[in-house]
Design a protein around this motif. Structure first.
Motif: not given
Length: 77
Positions: A43-52
């Motif tokens: 989940t953290k990786d998915k959020v990070q992909d959206v942000v950066n």
């Protein structure tokens, strides 16, 4: 060597052996905890992909890292 001393040595040896065997087996709670950790990481990786967003080289490097980790886990079993 007295019987009490022999019995004490045997008891300590058995406790150490039992401790070593207990460390190797994963209980249900530990398995669930690992699944939760994995889900949080994804989940953290998915959020990070959206942000950066990541470039193709970084994505390829991460896939290689994942493959290496999976191989290590498979070799432990």
């Amino acid at each position: 060597m007295s019987t009490l001393k022999k019995l004490s040595i045997l008891s300590v040896s058995l406790l150490i052996a039992a401790g070593l065997f207990a460390c190797e087996k994963k209980g249900a709670a530990e398995k669930v905890g690992e699944k939760i950790d994995e889900s949080v990481e994804q989940t953290k990786d998915k959020v990070q992909d959206v942000v950066n967003p990541k470039g193709p080289m970084e994505k390829a490097g991460e896939k290689i890292d994942e493959t290496v980790d999976k191989t290590k886990e498979a070799m432990k079993k």
